[in-house]
Every structure is written in structure tokens, then in C-alpha cells.
Write a protein that holds these residues in place. Sequence first.
Motif, PDB file in Angstrom:
ATOM      1  N   ARG A 152      43.024  31.329  42.665  1.00  0.00           N
ATOM      2  CA  ARG A 152      43.226  32.680  43.199  1.00  0.00           C
ATOM      3  C   ARG A 152      42.538  33.726  42.332  1.00  0.00           C
ATOM      4  O   ARG A 152      42.333  34.862  42.767  1.00  0.00           O
ATOM      5  CB  ARG A 152      44.733  32.977  43.284  1.00  0.00           C
ATOM      6  CG  ARG A 152      45.506  32.057  44.209  1.00  0.00           C
ATOM      7  CD  ARG A 152      45.427  32.491  45.657  1.00  0.00           C
ATOM      8  NE  ARG A 152      46.115  33.739  45.879  1.00  0.00           N
ATOM      9  CZ  ARG A 152      47.404  33.840  46.254  1.00  0.00           C
ATOM     10  NH1 ARG A 152      48.131  32.737  46.446  1.00  0.00           N
ATOM     11  NH2 ARG A 152      47.964  35.013  46.462  1.00  0.00           N
ATOM     12  N   ALA A 153      42.200  33.362  41.107  1.00  0.00           N
ATOM     13  CA  ALA A 153      41.442  34.234  40.196  1.00  0.00           C
ATOM     14  C   ALA A 153      40.824  33.354  39.126  1.00  0.00           C
ATOM     15  O   ALA A 153      41.381  32.308  38.767  1.00  0.00           O
ATOM     16  CB  ALA A 153      42.341  35.295  39.563  1.00  0.00           C
ATOM     17  N   LEU A 154      39.657  33.773  38.637  1.00  0.00           N
ATOM     18  CA  LEU A 154      38.964  33.037  37.586  1.00  0.00           C
ATOM     19  C   LEU A 154      38.865  33.901  36.337  1.00  0.00           C
ATOM     20  O   LEU A 154      38.685  35.128  36.426  1.00  0.00           O
ATOM     21  CB  LEU A 154      37.551  32.660  38.022  1.00  0.00           C
ATOM     22  CG  LEU A 154      37.397  31.811  39.290  1.00  0.00           C
ATOM     23  CD1 LEU A 154      35.918  31.548  39.566  1.00  0.00           C
ATOM     24  CD2 LEU A 154      38.159  30.510  39.167  1.00  0.00           C
ATOM     25  N   PRO A 159      34.828  34.180  46.667  1.00  0.00           N
ATOM     26  CA  PRO A 159      35.776  35.088  47.320  1.00  0.00           C
ATOM     27  C   PRO A 159      37.061  35.318  46.534  1.00  0.00           C
ATOM     28  O   PRO A 159      38.098  35.646  47.122  1.00  0.00           O
ATOM     29  CB  PRO A 159      36.052  34.369  48.646  1.00  0.00           C
ATOM     30  CG  PRO A 159      35.913  32.924  48.316  1.00  0.00           C
ATOM     31  CD  PRO A 159      34.791  32.851  47.304  1.00  0.00           C
ATOM     32  N   VAL A 160      37.002  35.139  45.213  1.00  0.00           N
ATOM     33  CA  VAL A 160      38.163  35.422  44.361  1.00  0.00           C
ATOM     34  C   VAL A 160      37.707  36.294  43.199  1.00  0.00           C
ATOM     35  O   VAL A 160      36.541  36.220  42.790  1.00  0.00           O
ATOM     36  CB  VAL A 160      38.814  34.121  43.829  1.00  0.00           C
ATOM     37  CG1 VAL A 160      39.318  33.257  44.977  1.00  0.00           C
ATOM     38  CG2 VAL A 160      37.857  33.345  42.951  1.00  0.00           C
ATOM     39  N   LEU A 202      48.118  39.171  44.337  1.00  0.00           N
ATOM     40  CA  LEU A 202      47.774  40.103  45.410  1.00  0.00           C
ATOM     41  C   LEU A 202      47.285  39.330  46.636  1.00  0.00           C
ATOM     42  O   LEU A 202      47.059  38.125  46.581  1.00  0.00           O
ATOM     43  CB  LEU A 202      46.711  41.082  44.916  1.00  0.00           C
ATOM     44  CG  LEU A 202      47.114  41.929  43.702  1.00  0.00           C
ATOM     45  CD1 LEU A 202      45.931  42.760  43.207  1.00  0.00           C
ATOM     46  CD2 LEU A 202      48.308  42.825  44.032  1.00  0.00           C
ATOM     47  N   ALA A 203      47.105  40.033  47.741  1.00  0.00           N
ATOM     48  CA  ALA A 203      46.743  39.402  49.007  1.00  0.00           C
ATOM     49  C   ALA A 203      45.328  38.822  48.942  1.00  0.00           C
ATOM     50  O   ALA A 203      44.359  39.587  48.801  1.00  0.00           O
ATOM     51  CB  ALA A 203      46.843  40.417  50.146  1.00  0.00           C
ATOM     52  N   PRO A 204      45.172  37.505  49.058  1.00  0.00           N
ATOM     53  CA  PRO A 204      43.856  36.883  48.880  1.00  0.00           C
ATOM     54  C   PRO A 204      42.805  37.356  49.876  1.00  0.00           C
ATOM     55  O   PRO A 204      41.646  37.573  49.505  1.00  0.00           O
ATOM     56  CB  PRO A 204      44.142  35.381  49.059  1.00  0.00           C
ATOM     57  CG  PRO A 204      45.590  35.230  48.773  1.00  0.00           C
ATOM     58  CD  PRO A 204      46.233  36.492  49.241  1.00  0.00           C
ATOM     59  N   LEU A 205      43.172  37.505  51.156  1.00  0.00           N
ATOM     60  CA  LEU A 205      42.188  37.917  52.154  1.00  0.00           C
ATOM     61  C   LEU A 205      41.709  39.344  51.897  1.00  0.00           C
ATOM     62  O   LEU A 205      40.528  39.660  52.085  1.00  0.00           O
ATOM     63  CB  LEU A 205      42.767  37.794  53.561  1.00  0.00           C
ATOM     64  CG  LEU A 205      43.059  36.370  54.047  1.00  0.00           C
ATOM     65  CD1 LEU A 205      43.646  36.384  55.458  1.00  0.00           C
ATOM     66  CD2 LEU A 205      41.807  35.513  54.006  1.00  0.00           C
ATOM     67  N   THR A 206      42.607  40.211  51.462  1.00  0.00           N
ATOM     68  CA  THR A 206      42.216  41.581  51.156  1.00  0.00           C
ATOM     69  C   THR A 206      41.296  41.617  49.944  1.00  0.00           C
ATOM     70  O   THR A 206      40.288  42.340  49.930  1.00  0.00           O
ATOM     71  CB  THR A 206      43.460  42.452  50.892  1.00  0.00           C
ATOM     72  OG1 THR A 206      44.319  42.400  52.026  1.00  0.00           O
ATOM     73  CG2 THR A 206      43.057  43.898  50.633  1.00  0.00           C
ATOM     74  N   LEU A 207      41.629  40.818  48.925  1.00  0.00           N
ATOM     75  CA  LEU A 207      40.768  40.767  47.741  1.00  0.00           C
ATOM     76  C   LEU A 207      39.381  40.250  48.096  1.00  0.00           C
ATOM     77  O   LEU A 207      38.364  40.781  47.626  1.00  0.00           O
ATOM     78  CB  LEU A 207      41.401  39.886  46.662  1.00  0.00           C
ATOM     79  CG  LEU A 207      42.659  40.424  45.987  1.00  0.00           C
ATOM     80  CD1 LEU A 207      43.197  39.397  44.990  1.00  0.00           C
ATOM     81  CD2 LEU A 207      42.395  41.740  45.284  1.00  0.00           C
ATOM     82  N   ALA A 208      39.334  39.202  48.929  1.00  0.00           N
ATOM     83  CA  ALA A 208      38.041  38.651  49.335  1.00  0.00           C
ATOM     84  C   ALA A 208      37.230  39.692  50.103  1.00  0.00           C
ATOM     85  O   ALA A 208      36.020  39.846  49.887  1.00  0.00           O
ATOM     86  CB  ALA A 208      38.246  37.397  50.174  1.00  0.00           C
ATOM     87  N   ALA A 240      32.966  43.664  50.463  1.00  0.00           N
ATOM     88  CA  ALA A 240      32.572  45.002  50.900  1.00  0.00           C
ATOM     89  C   ALA A 240      31.856  45.760  49.786  1.00  0.00           C
ATOM     90  O   ALA A 240      30.839  46.425  50.029  1.00  0.00           O
ATOM     91  CB  ALA A 240      33.798  45.776  51.369  1.00  0.00           C
ATOM     92  N   VAL A 241      32.375  45.674  48.565  1.00  0.00           N
ATOM     93  CA  VAL A 241      31.720  46.339  47.434  1.00  0.00           C
ATOM     94  C   VAL A 241      30.310  45.804  47.250  1.00  0.00           C
ATOM     95  O   VAL A 241      29.351  46.562  47.058  1.00  0.00           O
ATOM     96  CB  VAL A 241      32.554  46.162  46.148  1.00  0.00           C
ATOM     97  CG1 VAL A 241      31.750  46.585  44.927  1.00  0.00           C
ATOM     98  CG2 VAL A 241      33.837  46.983  46.229  1.00  0.00           C
TER      99      VAL A 241
END
Length: 243
Positions: A46-48, A86-87, A187-193, A198-199
Amino acid sequence: MIGTQRHDAGVHEIRLDRTERRNALDTAHCRDLHAAVDAAVADGARALVLSGAGTAFCSGADLDTVGDTDFLAALYGMLHRLAEVPVPVVAAVHGPAIGAGTQLALAADLRVGAEAAVFGLPTAALGLAVDPWTVRRLALVAGGGAARRLLLACERLDHDAARAAGLVDRVGDRDTALAWATEIAALAPLTLAYNKLAVARLLEDAPVPDEVAAAFDACWASEDLAEGRRAREEKRAPVFRGR
């Protein structure tokens, strides 16, 4: 050697452990790091967190092998993979991050910097060049002023200067980075991805002008690059002639 450690909450730590070379990157280590990122994401990370063993985060490209024909492809393939997974990726910069080490930190989404953190891109002192993606990402993260100081004057930014420029997002050590990654992983994975994508697409995705690409290629094919390598081997100051 590249090591991977799973922590709680889906945080995977990928650690450079080549202390005899201050974690310098060669072709094999770039490929191993790329593979470790892929494996962590496939394993449900979920995070690296990127970290380094010893006193340096990453001292740069291994100049003994930087001329290998496959090195650039391996380096940039790995950097772009880090930027595209995507993380969220957090770099724990506990010491010097020079050359490819700064590029590695830039490929991360967030950077935690200890007091001993130092950033630099001394390409002009060696006759090398970083690609347009690195230049753009550096300018977006740290601003045009800091980018010019690093690229044109070969300055090094210590912890305080990097923090002021925005290159360091949070002050701390590896434990700080792991704790932050643990918070982010909840946090919400899909939102983070989506936010990461987007950035990247809205800020960073722009065509590279042909003349910029040609100038980059010219640096890597230049006599000055060969002179920089000879000077390093002979332990003398290089004499660059602009060809």
C-alpha cells in the motif's frame, strides 16, 4: 544487493545495501531495484519506502559501469517505474543522495530527510547529463532556482537548503519515513492512485522538444564525457572542450 522488508499496514521497505560502494547504482542494481518494486506492488504493498544502508542513501551512478550500453535504459526504466507505480513512494534520505541518488529521491513521491542528507547533480563536472524528465521533475519539486543551482553551478544542497527548497518534505530518519508511510497506507488506495496519476499527467506529461532530446544525446556521445571518465581514472581535473 537490494533487500525488501514487509512492515505492518502494507508498507514495504526496499533497501539499497551496497555499502562498499556507498550504494552506487550500476546496471544490475537498477534492474534489481526495478524488480523489487514490481514484486512489492504485486504482493499488495500500500506504500513503499526507499532506504539505504550505511552512511549514504545513494552516492550516484557507479562510474565504473556508467558507460555500459544498457545502463541508461536500466536506470531510467527503474526511475520511471517508481514514479508510475499506483502506490505512494517515500524516500528515507539519511545521508548523501548524489547524482543518481538525487534522481532516485526525485522519483519518489515524498522525501524524508535527516540532518546528514545532501543532494547534488554534479553532471557538468563529469561531462554527463540527466534526462529531461529529471530536469522537469526537479524544477517542479524544488523550483527553478534550486534546479539551476544544482544543474548549472553543481551546488550541493544540504538538509536546510533542501528543506527550504521543498526537496525535503519532512525532517526525520528511516523510522520517520516508515511511520509516515504507515499513515499513508491507511488512506483510500484508489484515491491515492488517482491523485498520483493526476499529478503526473497534469503537471509532468509534456512532450520533450526535439532540440532538448538531441542535446541530451549529444552529451552522452561527447568527447567531454570520455575526458571526464579519463580524468577520474587519472585522479586529475578534467579539461572540457565542448565537443
